[in-house]
Design a protein around this motif. Structure first.
Motif, PDB file in Angstrom:
ATOM      1  N   TRP A 170      26.788 -12.000 -15.092  1.00 41.01           N
ATOM      2  CA  TRP A 170      25.432 -11.656 -15.494  1.00 41.01           C
ATOM      3  C   TRP A 170      25.262 -10.146 -15.486  1.00 41.01           C
ATOM      4  N   ALA A 171      24.640  -9.618 -16.512  1.00 42.57           N
ATOM      5  CA  ALA A 171      24.319  -8.198 -16.603  1.00 42.57           C
ATOM      6  C   ALA A 171      22.805  -8.053 -16.650  1.00 42.57           C
ATOM      7  N   TYR A 172      22.296  -7.053 -15.924  1.00 36.53           N
ATOM      8  CA  TYR A 172      20.857  -6.826 -15.810  1.00 36.53           C
ATOM      9  C   TYR A 172      20.546  -5.377 -16.193  1.00 36.53           C
ATOM     10  N   PRO A 173      20.536  -5.064 -17.481  1.00 39.72           N
ATOM     11  CA  PRO A 173      20.336  -3.678 -17.921  1.00 39.72           C
ATOM     12  C   PRO A 173      18.965  -3.143 -17.505  1.00 39.72           C
ATOM     13  N   SER A 174      18.960  -1.897 -17.040  1.00 38.84           N
ATOM     14  CA  SER A 174      17.700  -1.302 -16.577  1.00 38.84           C
ATOM     15  C   SER A 174      16.702  -1.150 -17.719  1.00 38.84           C
ATOM     16  N   GLY A 175      17.204  -0.943 -18.944  1.00 38.41           N
ATOM     17  CA  GLY A 175      16.307  -0.789 -20.083  1.00 38.41           C
ATOM     18  C   GLY A 175      15.583  -2.049 -20.480  1.00 38.41           C
ATOM     19  N   GLY A 176      16.069  -3.188 -19.968  1.00 39.35           N
ATOM     20  CA  GLY A 176      15.456  -4.464 -20.301  1.00 39.35           C
ATOM     21  C   GLY A 176      14.522  -4.992 -19.234  1.00 39.35           C
ATOM     22  N   MET A 177      14.134  -4.127 -18.274  1.00 41.51           N
ATOM     23  CA  MET A 177      13.339  -4.582 -17.128  1.00 41.51           C
ATOM     24  C   MET A 177      12.000  -3.856 -17.061  1.00 41.51           C
ATOM     25  N   ARG A 178      10.981  -4.595 -16.653  1.00 38.45           N
ATOM     26  CA  ARG A 178       9.671  -3.997 -16.370  1.00 38.45           C
ATOM     27  C   ARG A 178       9.140  -4.607 -15.071  1.00 38.45           C
ATOM     28  N   ALA A 179       8.901  -3.759 -14.089  1.00 39.10           N
ATOM     29  CA  ALA A 179       8.295  -4.218 -12.837  1.00 39.10           C
ATOM     30  C   ALA A 179       6.819  -4.487 -13.069  1.00 39.10           C
ATOM     31  N   LEU A 180       6.357  -5.634 -12.606  1.00 41.30           N
ATOM     32  CA  LEU A 180       4.946  -5.993 -12.772  1.00 41.30           C
ATOM     33  C   LEU A 180       4.625  -7.160 -11.844  1.00 41.30           C
ATOM     34  N   PRO A 181       3.349  -7.420 -11.595  1.00 36.61           N
ATOM     35  CA  PRO A 181       2.988  -8.536 -10.721  1.00 36.61           C
ATOM     36  C   PRO A 181       3.248  -9.891 -11.397  1.00 36.61           C
ATOM     37  N   VAL A 182       3.953 -10.771 -10.694  1.00 36.37           N
ATOM     38  CA  VAL A 182       4.127 -12.166 -11.125  1.00 36.37           C
ATOM     39  C   VAL A 182       3.640 -13.013  -9.953  1.00 36.37           C
ATOM     40  N   GLU A 183       2.409 -13.430 -10.019  1.00 36.05           N
ATOM     41  CA  GLU A 183       1.783 -14.077  -8.868  1.00 36.05           C
ATOM     42  C   GLU A 183       2.172 -15.546  -8.758  1.00 36.05           C
ATOM     43  N   VAL A 184       2.474 -15.965  -7.547  1.00 32.61           N
ATOM     44  CA  VAL A 184       2.759 -17.373  -7.261  1.00 32.61           C
ATOM     45  C   VAL A 184       1.435 -18.144  -7.276  1.00 32.61           C
ATOM     46  N   GLY A 185       1.471 -19.328  -7.854  1.00 33.71           N
ATOM     47  CA  GLY A 185       0.291 -20.180  -7.882  1.00 33.71           C
ATOM     48  C   GLY A 185      -0.668 -19.890  -9.010  1.00 33.71           C
ATOM     49  N   LYS A 186      -0.287 -18.999  -9.917  1.00 34.87           N
ATOM     50  CA  LYS A 186      -1.149 -18.632 -11.032  1.00 34.87           C
ATOM     51  C   LYS A 186      -0.423 -18.895 -12.346  1.00 34.87           C
ATOM     52  N   GLU A 187      -1.161 -19.359 -13.357  1.00 35.36           N
ATOM     53  CA  GLU A 187      -0.556 -19.578 -14.669  1.00 35.36           C
ATOM     54  C   GLU A 187      -0.200 -18.245 -15.323  1.00 35.36           C
ATOM     55  N   HIS A 188       0.979 -18.217 -15.947  1.00 33.70           N
ATOM     56  CA  HIS A 188       1.427 -17.037 -16.680  1.00 33.70           C
ATOM     57  C   HIS A 188       1.977 -17.483 -18.033  1.00 33.70           C
ATOM     58  N   THR A 189       2.039 -16.536 -18.961  1.00 31.64           N
ATOM     59  CA  THR A 189       2.646 -16.786 -20.258  1.00 31.64           C
ATOM     60  C   THR A 189       3.748 -15.765 -20.502  1.00 31.64           C
ATOM     61  N   LEU A 190       4.948 -16.269 -20.781  1.00 30.85           N
ATOM     62  CA  LEU A 190       6.084 -15.439 -21.158  1.00 30.85           C
ATOM     63  C   LEU A 190       6.386 -15.735 -22.621  1.00 30.85           C
ATOM     64  N   ARG A 191       6.341 -14.685 -23.450  1.00 33.29           N
ATOM     65  CA  ARG A 191       6.585 -14.860 -24.878  1.00 33.29           C
ATOM     66  C   ARG A 191       7.624 -13.844 -25.322  1.00 33.29           C
ATOM     67  N   ILE A 192       8.569 -14.282 -26.136  1.00 32.52           N
ATOM     68  CA  ILE A 192       9.574 -13.355 -26.644  1.00 32.52           C
ATOM     69  C   ILE A 192       9.670 -13.467 -28.161  1.00 32.52           C
ATOM     70  N   GLN A 193       9.907 -12.322 -28.787  1.00 36.31           N
ATOM     71  CA  GLN A 193      10.235 -12.247 -30.203  1.00 36.31           C
ATOM     72  C   GLN A 193      11.642 -11.675 -30.300  1.00 36.31           C
ATOM     73  N   VAL A 194      12.485 -12.331 -31.089  1.00 33.93           N
ATOM     74  CA  VAL A 194      13.881 -11.908 -31.215  1.00 33.93           C
ATOM     75  C   VAL A 194      14.229 -11.798 -32.695  1.00 33.93           C
ATOM     76  N   ARG A 195      14.694 -10.618 -33.080  1.00 31.92           N
ATOM     77  CA  ARG A 195      15.159 -10.392 -34.459  1.00 31.92           C
ATOM     78  C   ARG A 195      16.479  -9.633 -34.367  1.00 31.92           C
ATOM     79  N   GLY A 196      17.568 -10.300 -34.718  1.00 38.66           N
ATOM     80  CA  GLY A 196      18.875  -9.682 -34.518  1.00 38.66           C
ATOM     81  C   GLY A 196      19.094  -9.435 -33.040  1.00 38.66           C
ATOM     82  N   THR A 197      19.428  -8.183 -32.696  1.00 36.38           N
ATOM     83  CA  THR A 197      19.637  -7.853 -31.274  1.00 36.38           C
ATOM     84  C   THR A 197      18.386  -7.309 -30.602  1.00 36.38           C
ATOM     85  N   LEU A 198      17.309  -7.132 -31.366  1.00 36.34           N
ATOM     86  CA  LEU A 198      16.070  -6.580 -30.796  1.00 36.34           C
ATOM     87  C   LEU A 198      15.234  -7.675 -30.144  1.00 36.34           C
TER      88      LEU A 198
END
Length: 204
Positions: free
Chosen positions: A110-138
């Motif tokens: 597994w590789a975890y590139p620093s450019g692909g990370m954003r620190a932010l609050p992810v609260e336990v017990g709360k609904e969240h939405t994760l959405r991704i758009q992928v076009r080629g390698t972007l």
């Protein structure tokens, strides 16, 4: 578009974990540092937009929930072979370090590139939405409808499966959608090219 009123066994295949379906949700109820996946049994589009609405109810440490694509493993709970790879964007509710991170696995590492990370609050017990758009390698990743990652994966795209994943996370999946990315959608370009991105690797 999936609201999990039922769990169609022809459409979804569970791996690992302790999966329980209730009307309007699917739960993963096994704690511990092991992977579980709910794999879509249809071929995903190459360029796509995917959305997962979920609640992380707990977990021993990492509390990670992800969207995996270009997955080559027949069984994602087994070790990777040298021929296997996977792309993944996940949200981790780990205490003191919660984040959204784009990562990848090549031949079991597994590789975890620093450019692909954003620190932010992810609260336990709360609904969240994760959405991704992928076009080629972007990859553009949105958390609760806010753009948090714009990143090019250095791992070549390949045909593979799509799956919802948990790692060390007690999770409820409420809603999921996957569609071909409209060619007219304007994505946010990454700040750095893949060759300029530092990364750290560890064995799976």
């Amino acid at each position: 578009h999936e609201t999990f009123e039922t769990l169609d066994k022809k459409r979804w295949k569970p791996f690992g974990g302790d999966w329980v379906h209730k009307s309007g949700q699917v739960e993963q109820n096994r704690d511990g540092a092991q992977r579980a996946a709910l794999r879509l049994q249809v071929t995903p589009p190459r360029d796509f937009e995917a959305m997962l609405r979920f609640t992380t109810r707990g977990g021993s440490k990492w509390r990670s929930v992800g969207l995996g694509f270009d997955v080559t493993q027949p069984d994602p709970t087994k070790p990777f072979t040298t021929a296997d790879s996977e792309q993944q964007v996940y949200a981790s509710a780990v205490s003191g370090g919660s984040k959204v991170h784009a990562s990848y696995n090549k031949a079991g590492k597994w590789a975890y590139p620093s450019g692909g990370m954003r620190a932010l609050p992810v609260e336990v017990g709360k609904e969240h939405t994760l959405r991704i758009q992928v076009r080629g390698t972007l990859i553009n990743a949105f958390f609760n409808d806010q753009l948090v990652v714009a990143w090019h994966t250095p791992l070549a795209r390949r045909d593979g499966q799509f799956q919802l994943t948990t790692f060390d996370a007690l999770t409820v999946f409420h809603e999921f959608s996957l569609k071909t990315l409209d060619p007219g959608v304007k994505m946010t370009e990454a700040a750095a090219k893949p060759s300029q991105q530092p990364l750290t690797e560890k064995a799976a």
